[in-house]
Design an enzyme around this catalytic site. Structure first.
Site, PDB file in Angstrom:
ATOM      1  N   HIS A 120       0.834  -1.206   0.000  1.00 48.13           N
ATOM      2  CA  HIS A 120       0.000   0.000   0.000  1.00 48.13           C
ATOM      3  C   HIS A 120       0.866   1.251   0.000  1.00 48.13           C
ATOM      4  O   HIS A 120       2.053   1.203   0.344  1.00 48.13           O
ATOM      5  CB  HIS A 120      -0.931   0.028   1.227  1.00 48.13           C
ATOM      6  CG  HIS A 120      -0.210   0.129   2.533  1.00 48.13           C
ATOM      7  ND1 HIS A 120       0.445  -0.931   3.115  1.00 48.13           N
ATOM      8  CD2 HIS A 120      -0.030   1.187   3.380  1.00 48.13           C
ATOM      9  CE1 HIS A 120       0.979  -0.548   4.256  1.00 48.13           C
ATOM     10  NE2 HIS A 120       0.718   0.732   4.442  1.00 48.13           N
ATOM     11  N   ASP A 122       0.391   5.131   1.868  1.00 42.87           N
ATOM     12  CA  ASP A 122      -0.339   5.482   3.086  1.00 42.87           C
ATOM     13  C   ASP A 122      -1.648   6.226   2.786  1.00 42.87           C
ATOM     14  O   ASP A 122      -1.672   7.213   2.061  1.00 42.87           O
ATOM     15  CB  ASP A 122       0.570   6.279   4.033  1.00 42.87           C
ATOM     16  CG  ASP A 122       1.590   5.344   4.690  1.00 42.87           C
ATOM     17  OD1 ASP A 122       1.213   4.199   5.028  1.00 42.87           O
ATOM     18  OD2 ASP A 122       2.768   5.735   4.816  1.00 42.87           O
ATOM     19  N   HIS A 271       4.638   0.215  -0.050  1.00 36.35           N
ATOM     20  CA  HIS A 271       5.433  -0.506   0.939  1.00 36.35           C
ATOM     21  C   HIS A 271       4.610  -1.645   1.524  1.00 36.35           C
ATOM     22  O   HIS A 271       3.379  -1.665   1.426  1.00 36.35           O
ATOM     23  CB  HIS A 271       5.972   0.426   2.024  1.00 36.35           C
ATOM     24  CG  HIS A 271       4.925   1.181   2.779  1.00 36.35           C
ATOM     25  ND1 HIS A 271       4.259   2.282   2.260  1.00 36.35           N
ATOM     26  CD2 HIS A 271       4.400   1.002   4.016  1.00 36.35           C
ATOM     27  CE1 HIS A 271       3.398   2.740   3.134  1.00 36.35           C
ATOM     28  NE2 HIS A 271       3.444   1.974   4.219  1.00 36.35           N
ATOM     29  N   ARG A 288       6.012   7.161  12.774  1.00 34.00           N
ATOM     30  CA  ARG A 288       5.864   7.666  11.404  1.00 34.00           C
ATOM     31  C   ARG A 288       5.265   9.066  11.409  1.00 34.00           C
ATOM     32  O   ARG A 288       4.408   9.364  12.257  1.00 34.00           O
ATOM     33  CB  ARG A 288       4.924   6.721  10.644  1.00 34.00           C
ATOM     34  CG  ARG A 288       4.930   6.931   9.149  1.00 34.00           C
ATOM     35  CD  ARG A 288       3.924   6.012   8.478  1.00 34.00           C
ATOM     36  NE  ARG A 288       2.584   6.567   8.564  1.00 34.00           N
ATOM     37  CZ  ARG A 288       1.455   5.873   8.320  1.00 34.00           C
ATOM     38  NH1 ARG A 288       1.513   4.595   7.986  1.00 34.00           N
ATOM     39  NH2 ARG A 288       0.290   6.458   8.407  1.00 34.00           N
TER      40      ARG A 288
HETATM   41  C1  SIN Z   1       3.482   1.504   7.556  1.00 35.77           C
HETATM   42  O1  SIN Z   1       2.644   0.912   6.863  1.00 35.77           O
HETATM   43  O2  SIN Z   1       3.649   2.716   7.456  1.00 35.77           O
HETATM   44  C2  SIN Z   1       4.326   0.699   8.542  1.00 35.77           C
HETATM   45  C3  SIN Z   1       5.394  -0.061   7.864  1.00 35.77           C
HETATM   46  C4  SIN Z   1       6.107  -1.019   8.788  1.00 35.77           C
HETATM   47  O3  SIN Z   1       5.573  -1.402   9.859  1.00 35.77           O
HETATM   48  O4  SIN Z   1       7.202  -1.438   8.454  1.00 35.77           O
END
Ligand code: SIN
Length: 315
Positions: A120, A122, A271, A288
């Protein structure tokens, strides 16, 4: 290109990590204000590699926010953050099993997406999904918990011209929680999604506002269907695109260490969060922030249309 490129004036070293995606940047202390040459080096590496990584950074929430603010306005942590942001830092979205359980409920975190791996960008169900995300590792397990990233400009470029032409004209609905049935959940996530549904019709291909590249803009976590196709046509076409997105040659896998930072462009990279939590020893706590994004525009010049949910502005 040589293995690493060093800009002699700034001492910034950029080392690509795979053929299409990801570069490691050395020679920048993220806790200090950046020079214009340093921000330009980071921006240009992001344009080419879609995600950049930094190691051994000694930064806290305030410094992470100050770093991000040099690249754009910082959003609240998440549209469904609720009361789970750290005190005094509404911009921080903590990523850990405990934070997710607190925010959404325990069963929701363990649900597997029926669309296979949860690649996905974000919060794409927003009308203006965050342009960039910056994720910092506080604590990581001794092994496992890696994050993968892939370059969706390269995925689009790898498709045949006839398929590209078809995709250029299509639009798709992105909806929060639809692929994981969160909308029907009796847990906290269900209340969040039902009280503030987030859904937008985006172009299937968006034009990147800075590089001008065409980028495949669907993802298995949030894209519910391609509109104006039959459900069967939509399903098969999305399956093809999700398979292309998952091709290993486009991606890079990042091993976290405490003090590692990943900075990615959500308009050109997807990601994949790890799913091996139950098999690793030790905590995994990351933080984040996201930057205010623009409204996507397709190759026809037409912008996305909101179905439900507000513009996601600065915190
Ligand atoms: C996310 O989706 O922003 C988290 C990614 C992660 O936990 O590595």
């Amino acid at each position: 290109m040589s293995l690493s490129e060093v800009a002699s004036s700034t001492g910034v070293r950029i080392t690509p990590l795979s053929g299409y995606t990801g570069a490691l940047i050395d020679g920048i202390d993220l806790s200090r204000p950046l020079s214009s040459e340093q921000t330009a080096s980071i921006r240009s590496a992001l344009h080419r590699w879609k995600v950049v990584f930094f190691r051994d950074q000694d930064i806290d929430h305030a410094a992470q926010i100050a770093f991000g603010a040099q690249f754009g306005a910082v959003t609240p942590g998440h549209p469904y953050e609720g009361d789970s942001a750290p005190a005094g830092f509404p911009q921080i979205h903590t990523v850990s099993p405990a934070a997710y359980d607190h925010r959404y409920g325990t069963k929701y975190r363990k649900r597997q997406s029926p669309n296979g791996p949860g690649w996905h960008a974000d919060v794409t169900p927003l009308i203006n999904p965050p342009s960039h995300s910056i994720l910092r590792a506080e604590r990581v397990p001794g092994y496992g918990g890696d994050t993968q990233f892939t370059n969706v400009a390269a995925v689009y470029a790898g498709l045949s011209p006839s398929v590209q032409g078809l995709l250029d004209e299509l639009r798709a609905e992105h909806r929060f929680g639809s692929t994981t049935s969160a909308e029907r959940s009796p847990e906290k996530i269900g209340d969040l999604v039902r009280s503030n549904p987030l859904a937008t019709i985006h172009p299937v291909v968006r034009v990147h506002p800075e590089t001008g590249e065409k980028v495949l803009y669907v993802n298995p976590s949030f894209t519910r269907e391609i509109v104006n196709l039959s459900p069967r046509e939509s399903r098969h076409l999305l399956d093809l695109l999700f398979e292309e997105i998952g091709r290993p040659e486009y991606s890079v896998r990042f091993r976290w260490e405490p003090g590692s930072v990943a900075f990615w462009d959500n308009r050109a990279a997807l990601h994949l969060a790890p799913r091996d939590f139950e098999h690793v020893e030790g905590d995994r706590i990351l933080h984040r922030i996201t930057l205010v994004g623009d409204i996507p525009v397709g190759p026809d010049g037409v912008a996305s249309e909101s179905i439900s949910g507000d513009y996601f502005g600065a915190a």
